[in-house]
Design a protein around this motif. Structure first.
Motif, PDB file in Angstrom:
ATOM      1  N   PRO A 180       0.805  -1.228   0.000  1.00 14.96           N
ATOM      2  CA  PRO A 180       0.000   0.000   0.000  1.00 14.96           C
ATOM      3  C   PRO A 180       0.836   1.275   0.000  1.00 14.96           C
ATOM      4  CG  PRO A 180      -0.864  -1.578   1.593  1.00 14.96           C
ATOM      5  CD  PRO A 180       0.452  -2.117   1.116  1.00 14.96           C
ATOM      6  N   ALA A 181       1.958   1.267   0.710  1.00 16.22           N
ATOM      7  CA  ALA A 181       2.799   2.458   0.761  1.00 16.22           C
ATOM      8  C   ALA A 181       3.362   2.792  -0.613  1.00 16.22           C
ATOM      9  CB  ALA A 181       3.937   2.265   1.760  1.00 16.22           C
ATOM     10  N   SER A 182       3.787   1.775  -1.357  1.00 18.03           N
ATOM     11  CA  SER A 182       4.316   2.000  -2.703  1.00 18.03           C
ATOM     12  C   SER A 182       3.245   2.578  -3.616  1.00 18.03           C
ATOM     13  CB  SER A 182       4.847   0.687  -3.295  1.00 18.03           C
ATOM     14  OG  SER A 182       5.950   0.217  -2.560  1.00 18.03           O
ATOM     15  N   ALA A 183       2.021   2.073  -3.486  1.00  9.58           N
ATOM     16  CA  ALA A 183       0.920   2.597  -4.292  1.00  9.58           C
ATOM     17  C   ALA A 183       0.661   4.063  -3.965  1.00  9.58           C
ATOM     18  CB  ALA A 183      -0.341   1.768  -4.051  1.00  9.58           C
ATOM     19  N   TYR A 184       0.756   4.409  -2.694  1.00 11.12           N
ATOM     20  CA  TYR A 184       0.570   5.805  -2.274  1.00 11.12           C
ATOM     21  C   TYR A 184       1.654   6.697  -2.881  1.00 11.12           C
ATOM     22  CZ  TYR A 184       0.705   9.940   0.686  1.00 11.12           C
ATOM     23  OH  TYR A 184       0.752  11.234   1.123  1.00 11.12           O
ATOM     24  N   TYR A 185       2.911   6.251  -2.803  1.00 13.24           N
ATOM     25  CA  TYR A 185       4.009   7.058  -3.326  1.00 13.24           C
ATOM     26  C   TYR A 185       3.915   7.223  -4.841  1.00 13.24           C
ATOM     27  CZ  TYR A 185       6.100   6.385   1.285  1.00 13.24           C
ATOM     28  OH  TYR A 185       6.331   6.370   2.636  1.00 13.24           O
ATOM     29  N   ALA A 186       3.445   6.181  -5.525  1.00 15.00           N
ATOM     30  CA  ALA A 186       3.297   6.266  -6.974  1.00 15.00           C
ATOM     31  C   ALA A 186       2.267   7.326  -7.345  1.00 15.00           C
ATOM     32  CB  ALA A 186       2.893   4.907  -7.539  1.00 15.00           C
ATOM     33  N   GLN A 187       1.159   7.369  -6.617  1.00 10.61           N
ATOM     34  CA  GLN A 187       0.137   8.369  -6.897  1.00 10.61           C
ATOM     35  C   GLN A 187       0.602   9.774  -6.509  1.00 10.61           C
ATOM     36  OE1 GLN A 187      -2.394   7.887  -8.717  1.00 10.61           O
ATOM     37  NE2 GLN A 187      -2.250   5.650  -8.802  1.00 10.61           N
ATOM     38  N   ALA A 188       1.399   9.876  -5.460  1.00  9.34           N
ATOM     39  CA  ALA A 188       1.940  11.184  -5.066  1.00  9.34           C
ATOM     40  C   ALA A 188       2.844  11.737  -6.169  1.00  9.34           C
ATOM     41  CB  ALA A 188       2.710  11.052  -3.751  1.00  9.34           C
ATOM     42  N   LYS A 189       3.623  10.874  -6.788  1.00 12.97           N
ATOM     43  CA  LYS A 189       4.490  11.307  -7.891  1.00 12.97           C
ATOM     44  C   LYS A 189       3.659  11.777  -9.088  1.00 12.97           C
ATOM     45  CE  LYS A 189       8.457   8.360  -6.711  1.00 12.97           C
ATOM     46  NZ  LYS A 189       7.880   7.516  -5.658  1.00 12.97           N
ATOM     47  N   ARG A 190       2.520  11.148  -9.304  1.00 15.00           N
ATOM     48  CA  ARG A 190       1.645  11.579 -10.399  1.00 15.00           C
ATOM     49  C   ARG A 190       1.196  13.032 -10.187  1.00 15.00           C
ATOM     50  NH1 ARG A 190      -1.659   9.128 -14.071  1.00 15.00           N
ATOM     51  NH2 ARG A 190      -1.515   7.058 -13.107  1.00 15.00           N
TER      52      ARG A 190
END
Length: 286
Positions: free
Chosen positions: A43-53
């Motif tokens: 879940p943390a990786s998914a959050y960081y990926a969306q933050a980069k978007r």
């Protein structure tokens, strides 16, 4: 009074420069594009990926997220990277970690083209950190040094204790610190008394990936303490490698979140700009 080394201002300065470079590239007919690869399950990786978007949108950078199921094969991931390597529209590739246990992060990182490796994880870019040659250096080690410099601290000639010698942060950070002319002591799991080394250090960089590595009794009032750890706790909160409250006993410390991680993301986008320069030189033979 303890200085809290928040990274927002330093990150915004980098973003301002990136934004200017993006505008110049667009004027020359180039739309910068970052491709992020995420294997589901963290879940943390998914959050960081969306933050980069969100940041990419703010900077005017094209962003494409490739999401693979947790049971995807390593071969399918390697093929995706090969496709991104070959696509001239893709200027940067970022692999979100961790990967599932059935995949080899080292083998997959080797597959990323060095000139598109915006997180500096490929062997060629790791070697460039050691030799000092041109390359895309790992983002988190760069962020550690950029943060202390932003707050006016000089590393040249200083006694530095580095806790952690991992391939992602600790080892490349060692070489960057040496290039800053710091005197570095590296501590790790076999070091019997880390507190002894911290007692004489002016700076400490902690990059273990384990909460509570540095406790209050290990911190002294003259220490500048940089926490590069990001750990997800049982309750879903994020913590660094330094015990909560210990940083307040130092001269300065970087909070988690809001410190090194914030600046790391900015440096990833700066690396993307440098990657485009590298690719343009390769294309022209300059």
């Amino acid at each position: 009074m303890t200085t809290i080394m928040k990274a927002k201002e330093a990150a915004e300065r980098i973003y301002d420069d990136v934004r200017s470079r993006v505008q110049a590239l667009k004027a020359s007919g180039i739309l910068p594009q970052l491709d992020v690869i995420l294997v589901e399950g963290d879940p943390a990786s998914a959050y960081y990926a969306q933050a980069k978007r969100k940041i990419a949108d703010r900077l005017g950078i094209a962003y494409r997220l490739h999401e693979l199921p947790a049971d995807a094969t390593e071969a399918s991931l390697l093929q995706l990277i090969a496709d991104c390597n070959a696509d001239p529209a893709v200027h940067g590739i970022l692999l979100e970690l961790p990967l599932p246990a059935h995949m080899s992060a080292r083998r997959i990182e080797r597959a990323i083209a060095p000139a598109k490796d915006v997180d500096g994880v490929s062997p060629a870019n790791k070697l460039a950190v050691v030799t000092g040659e041109a390359g895309l250096y790992p983002a988190t080690p760069q962020a550690c040094i950029a943060l202390v410099k932003h707050y006016g601290y000089a590393l040249e000639g200083a006694d530095v204790t580095l806790i952690g010698r991992g391939q992602t942060v600790g080892l490349p950070l060692l070489h960057l610190l040496q290039r800053e002319q710091a005197t570095v002591t590296v501590c790790h799991s076999r070091t019997p008394d880390i507190a002894k080394h911290l007692a004489r250090a002016a700076f400490a960089f902690v990059a273990v990936g384990r909460p509570d590595t540095v406790t209050p009794g290990m911190v002294h009032p003259g220490l500048v303490l940089v926490d590069a750890g990001i750990n997800e706790l049982a309750d879903g909160s994020i913590a660094g490698d330094v015990v909560a409250g210990a940083g307040e006993l130092a001269a300065a410390y970087s909070p988690v979140p809001g410190g090194v991680g914030t600046l790391t993301t900015a440096i990833v986008f700066n690396n993307l700009m440098d990657a485009i320069d590298w690719q343009r030189k390769e294309a022209t033979g300059a």
